[in-house]
Design an enzyme around this catalytic site. Structure first.
Site, PDB file in Angstrom:
ATOM      1  N   LYS A  89       0.854  -1.195   0.000  1.00  0.00           N
ATOM      2  CA  LYS A  89       0.000   0.000   0.000  1.00  0.00           C
ATOM      3  C   LYS A  89       0.876   1.225   0.000  1.00  0.00           C
ATOM      4  CE  LYS A  89      -4.503   0.878   0.438  1.00  0.00           C
ATOM      5  NZ  LYS A  89      -5.627  -0.033   0.177  1.00  0.00           N
TER       6      LYS A  89
HETATM    7  N1  GLU Z   1      -7.327   0.096  -3.061  1.00  0.00           N
HETATM    8  C1  GLU Z   1      -8.103  -1.074  -3.308  1.00  0.00           C
HETATM    9  C2  GLU Z   1      -8.134  -1.956  -2.082  1.00  0.00           C
HETATM   10  O1  GLU Z   1      -7.972  -1.490  -0.982  1.00  0.00           O
HETATM   11  C3  GLU Z   1      -7.654  -1.816  -4.558  1.00  0.00           C
HETATM   12  C4  GLU Z   1      -6.231  -2.244  -4.578  1.00  0.00           C
HETATM   13  C5  GLU Z   1      -5.784  -2.809  -5.932  1.00  0.00           C
HETATM   14  O2  GLU Z   1      -6.593  -2.904  -6.835  1.00  0.00           O
HETATM   15  O3  GLU Z   1      -4.620  -3.119  -6.020  1.00  0.00           O
HETATM   16  O4  GLU Z   1      -8.407  -3.127  -2.153  1.00  0.00           O
END
Ligand code: GLU
Length: 442
Positions: free
Chosen positions: A132
């Site tokens: 993240k």
């Molecule tokens: N931000 C989204 C999540 O928390 C998607 C992450 C992604 O598609 O890599 O799952």
């Protein structure tokens, strides 16, 4: 059990003491969201059998990068922002997870979000680890040019650890397709070749996937339907309350309304609205697109923000930020089911209160996995340069969500644990099994 210190500073034969339990860069008295994640891991450790010997792997991120993001503002001055990219685990595949732009982003938060990505990706069995990123910035205060410069400089700074086979960012809170286009372009310029697979959630014209924008909300709806089947709830007569009406809450709300449910209350950063007979969801989505918030929607009553938690409803969908359902409001929630569209919206204390009151919580790590599932489809399509139809994508998404939900439900039932603990059991076993097979290097 205390043991004599080892000359290296570690303590021999005592894993707990041998390794520092916490990263030194976090305040042990205020762990924030990372502390919540650690409690969740502790809860599942007794269910991991032999694999529990690897559990410390889950309790520290593999790689944590903090970057300075300086940009020229439009007035010619220079502003510095703090950016992060955390790769929690890569045992099952490259890091994967979104990037959020928010003024309150912290390292602890990004660490927890990266770990929840590891769990989520393992829960739906897509071949990724967890990662993240974030920038501590309020994007609403930036001009479009400043937003582009912040995005590009951040991408360049984290460029040393991301890549189509290393770590693949995607949208999250306050980031969108345009930001992914700038990230893809910046990385590609630095690499000297167009690398569409470095981010997902891109515009469809740049290698993005059909259905990606709606995927998280569609996944929330899909698990809601599955949970309703298991609990005997009729979706077509259900009353729904939604917190956050963006990409996740807005789409989920629309799909529930299309299935006949009444969306009676919606809250976002601008305010809270209510309509006993059910809100006109398409009208509300148009209002949000026009004004940026649900506040001021004519065909609804305004409501005090705190009263949102008392709204009589069957399904509550927190689809905004972390730590919204706490010990302070969990006792007031009327819903029979909470479907976590957001990441980390429920604290462990609130989880216990809801569990004791018989409220079913479908946890984030399964409920909002639809987004990353279609990100996976996007990444696969980019690698093969062959694109699928939207129907094909939606059908595959629904199948993955249904299968994952069924597997988690079965584990919850067999062990008499919550769906969150069950999802963690399934996911942690997959991650630690991969870790076990790969072994340690050197
Ligand atoms: N931000 C989204 C999540 O928390 C998607 C992450 C992604 O598609 O890599 O799952």
């Amino acid at each position: 059990m205390s043991q004599a210190p080892h000359p290296t500073g570690a303590v021999a034969n005592s894993p707990a003491a041998l390794t520092n339990a916490l990263p030194s860069y976090l305040d042990p008295n205020n762990l924030g969201p990372w502390g919540i994640y650690l409690q969740q891991v502790d809860r599942v450790t007794p269910y991991l059998g032999n694999l529990a010997r690897w559990v410390d792997t889950l309790k520290r991120p593999k790689r944590t990068l903090i970057v300075d993001v300086p940009i020229h503002l439009d007035d010619g001055s220079v502003a510095h922002f703090e950016g992060y990219r955390v790769q929690h685990n890569t045992s099952r595949g490259p890091g994967k997870g979104g990037v959020r732009f928010h003024q309150n982003v912290t390292l602890s938060e990004v660490m927890a979000l990266s770990a929840w990505m590891s769990i989520k990706n393992a829960a739906v069995n897509v071949p990724y680890g967890g990662a993240k990123g974030g920038i501590r910035v309020d994007p609403r205060q930036l001009t479009i040019g400043e937003l582009e410069r912040v995005t590009r400089r951040y991408t360049s700074e984290i460029g040393i650890i991301i890549g189509p086979t290393k770590d693949i960012p995607a949208p999250d809170v306050n980031t969108n397709e345009q930001i992914m286009a700038w990230m893809m372009d910046t990385y590609s310029m630095n690499e000297g070749s167009t690398a569409t697979g470095v981010v997902t959630g891109k515009p469809v014209d740049l290698g993005g996937s059909l259905g990606r924008r709606e995927a998280t909300g569609r996944g929330v709806f899909t698990v809601g339907v599955e949970a309703a089947k298991h609990t005997g709830m009729d979706i077509s007569t259900a009353r729904v309350a939604v917190q956050g009406f963006g990409n996740v809450g807005g789409v989920a709300g629309k799909l529930f309304a299309e299935a006949g449910a009444k969306v009676v209350a919606v809250q976002d950063h601008g305010g809270t609205i209510y309509r006993e007979a059910g809100l006109d969801v398409p009208g509300l989505l148009a209002h949000v697109a026009r004004t940026g918030s649900v506040a001021g929607f004519e065909q609804a009553e305004a409501m005090a923000d705190d009263a949102f938690w008392d709204v009589p409803c069957d399904i509550l969908i927190p689809a905004a930020l972390e730590q919204q359902i706490t010990h302070a409001n969990a006792g007031r929630i009327q819903a029979k089911m909470v479907i976590e569209g957001a990441n980390g919206p429920t604290t462990p204390q609130a989880d216990d209160i809801l569990h004791d009151r018989g409220v079913l919580v479908v946890p984030d790590v399964i409920a909002n996995a639809g987004g990353v599932t279609v990100s996976y489809f996007e990444w696969v399509q980019d690698f093969s340069s062959f694109f699928w139809s939207e129907d094909e994508i939606n059908a595959r998404l629904v199948k993955i969500m249904q299968d994952a939900f069924a597997a988690v439900w079965q584990v919850a039932d067999a062990n008499k644990v919550s769906l969150r603990t069950a999802t963690f059991i399934v996911a942690c076993k997959r991650i630690l099994h991969a870790r076990d097979l790969r072994g340690l290097y050197p």
